[in-house]
Design an enzyme around this catalytic site. Structure first.
Site, mmCIF file in Angstrom:
data_model
loop_
_atom_site.group_PDB
_atom_site.id
_atom_site.type_symbol
_atom_site.label_atom_id
_atom_site.label_comp_id
_atom_site.label_asym_id
_atom_site.label_seq_id
_atom_site.Cartn_x
_atom_site.Cartn_y
_atom_site.Cartn_z
ATOM 1 C CG HIS A 198 14.688 -4.626 -13.825
ATOM 2 N ND1 HIS A 198 13.586 -3.840 -14.102
ATOM 3 C CD2 HIS A 198 14.472 -5.802 -14.477
ATOM 4 C CE1 HIS A 198 12.752 -4.498 -14.870
ATOM 5 N NE2 HIS A 198 13.258 -5.691 -15.125
ATOM 6 C CE LYS B 199 15.307 -3.721 -18.699
ATOM 7 N NZ LYS B 199 14.419 -3.888 -17.541
ATOM 8 C CG ASP C 137 30.236 10.752 -27.963
ATOM 9 O OD1 ASP C 137 31.012 9.928 -27.452
ATOM 10 O OD2 ASP C 137 30.180 10.977 -29.178
ATOM 11 C CG HIS D 206 9.120 -6.182 -20.983
ATOM 12 N ND1 HIS D 206 10.246 -5.372 -20.978
ATOM 13 C CD2 HIS D 206 9.289 -7.046 -19.960
ATOM 14 C CE1 HIS D 206 11.058 -5.740 -20.002
ATOM 15 N NE2 HIS D 206 10.500 -6.754 -19.366
ATOM 16 C CE LYS E 36 10.022 -2.806 -17.796
ATOM 17 N NZ LYS E 36 9.290 -4.014 -17.739
ATOM 18 C CG ASP F 211 -4.528 14.794 -15.736
ATOM 19 O OD1 ASP F 211 -5.365 13.917 -16.000
ATOM 20 O OD2 ASP F 211 -4.388 15.271 -14.590
#
Length: 514
Positions: free
Chosen positions: A252, A254, A259, A432, A434, A439
């Site tokens: 899952h 991404k 480089d 979508h 996350k 603080d």
């Protein structure tokens, strides 16, 4: 004729073929057990004892209690078949060879990670609480705490797409892409054109995509098409028509590394809905983080370790280090710690990172997540924080991508609202992203959802940040998104009929198996 062609195409789609094959295997398995019971009277007792043994095993197992309960209920409901089904399909199976390979790769990761203990020591002096959080990530995710890294928060898929194309165009040595979903369309086609040009120019281009994640978006054998363009490609955990739970473990992540010193991660896949080029569930709100500097090494090692496992090859890691191709040193504020989480080590790193942030918060915790399917530990942590006076806010989607998952998400509202947690739904569409921000000091941007699959079954990654400029950018974006969202009141959460309440209760009980 057009309708007939579409129907034929659907019937012969790999998803349908695999699904029918698995259903036939399940039916055959049940029929076989039934026949076995008819011919052997003692089989009933054996299967019952097996179910009892499985329940006792689950009670004493170290897995999540909610996952145990989700299995114990059907086992006790169907004691003849339940125990045997768990033995065959209840947990992931790795062969001895695969376990040895993963162990060797883990040792290699530890060996190539630089010694960043001075960074840890310095952070502990500045803030002991932050230092302990970073130390946990270092110990259990083998992810060093880094400085000398600039961060750029990207609050929309469209912005990430533009920045990613700009950085890909600059690639001179290598490009690594690892994504759950790749879909042919505007976003991927423009990126692919850059990858093709770079590969032709001698740049080492590698792509990993998840087979189930991309099963409806890419044609079968797409990896061979990429290889024909000079782009090296691996498919993670290819789906085959065999009844097995090993397909629960998905990639899952991404990750984009360019480089060795430029990296992206976050929630954004390579498909058009993520940049709002097509509309699926209203406006698609997603986020990413762009890193430049030494912290990109953590992402590079995540990619290379999985590449080695899938390809059964070994790379010379030294040639991929950030400083090899980085044009000049980067000096920046704060600390950056990209980390990975795998489902094979019995350590829920992603959830623990989140729990540490919640439990140590003093003023506020602001969270965005597409799903809110959480275990008792997470419910308790969020509730206790709110009860203690911490300003806990969560933004979830208003328009669902999966109606049953959204129903489970809403099933948790009442409990959290009663404790003082504030919940908002993103009314323009589907969120979508996350993200955690705490603080004005801490933030996490990554791929880890607040659901059982992300927290326990998937290969995931995230970026923990302390006192970087991006922390305040995440905060500001949360507040901006909250302004476009509808607050859910306790009265609204309770205003459902008995049938909805019953359905949500059932779905919530089996949420860990979804």
């Amino acid at each position: 004729m057009k309708v007939l062609k579409s129907l034929v195409k659907l019937l012969f789609h790999r998803v349908v073929i695999v699904g029918v094959a698995i259903l036939l295997q399940a039916a055959y398995f049940i029929i076989l057990l039934s026949k076995f019971q008819e011919f052997f009277a003692f089989s009933y007792g054996i299967l019952m004892l097996l179910s009892v043994a499985v329940v006792l095993h689950l009670i004493n197992d170290r897995s999540n209690p909610a996952y145990k309960l989700a299995w114990i209920i059907p086992i006790l409901t169907f004691p003849i078949f339940g125990g045997l089904f768990y033995v065959m399909f209840g947990h992931s199976h790795l062969s001895k060879r695969q376990k040895n390979e993963m162990r060797e790769i883990g040792q290699q990761i530890f060996a190539v990670m630089p010694d960043r203990t001075p960074n840890l020591d310095r952070l502990k002096e500045e803030n002991p609480v932050a230092g302990l959080q970073a130390q946990y990530i270092y110990r259990f995710a083998h992810a060093p705490l880094c400085r000398n890294t600039s961060t750029e928060y990207l609050p929309l898929g469209e912005i990430k797409f533009q920045r990613m194309k700009e950085e890909l165009q600059k690639a001179q040595h290598y490009i690594f892409l690892e994504y759950f979903i790749i879909e042919e369309g505007k976003m991927w086609n423009e990126i692919l054109e850059i990858l093709r040009e770079k590969a032709a120019a001698g740049v080492d281009v590698r792509v990993i995509y998840d087979d189930i994640g991309s099963m409806m978006t890419l044609p079968y054998g797409y990896d061979r098409k990429l290889e024909s363009m000079g782009i090296k490609c691996c498919v993670f955990n290819p789906l085959v028509p065999i009844l097995s739970t090993r397909f629960n473990n998905r990639d899952h992540r991404k990750i984009c590394v360019i480089d060795g010193w430029v990296g992206f991660t976050g929630g954004i896949n390579l498909a058009d809905e993520y940049i709002n080029a097509v509309v699926k569930h209203g406006h698609w709100k997603d986020t990413a983080i762009l890193l430049k500097g030494e912290a990109v090494w953590n992402l590079t090692v995540m990619f290379l370790s999985l590449w080695s496992f899938l390809r059964h090859t070994q790379d010379h890691y030294e040639s991929f280090r950030p400083h090899v191709h980085q044009p000049e040193p980067i000096v920046s504020q704060g600390y950056v710690q990209p980390f990975g989480d795998i489902p094979l080590d019995n350590e829920a790193v992603g959830e623990t990172v989140y729990l540490n942030l919640i439990n140590k918060a003093q003023r506020y915790v602001h969270i965005t997540s597409p799903y809110l399917i959480i275990d008792n530990e997470m419910v308790t942590a969020l509730s206790n924080a709110a009860k203690s006076g911490v300003d806990v806010r969560i933004i979830t989607p208003h328009i669902a991508d999966k109606f049953y998952v959204h129903a489970v998400t809403r099933a948790y509202y009442e409990t959290l609202l009663e404790a003082g947690v504030r919940i908002f739904e993103y009314t323009p569409g589907f969120i979508h992203a996350k993200t955690f921000v705490v603080d004005d000091e801490y933030a996490v941007v990554g791929t880890i959802n607040l659901d059982y699959r992300s927290l326990y079954l998937h290969f995931e990654c995230g970026c923990w940040m302390y006192q970087t400029p991006s922390v305040l950018q995440v905060r500001d974006d949360f507040l901006l998104t909250q302004g476009k969202s509808q607050e859910i009141t306790l009265a609204t959460a309770r205003n459902i009929n008995w049938l909805q309440r019953l359905g949500r209760s059932i779905l919530r009980a089996f949420a860990p198996l979804m």
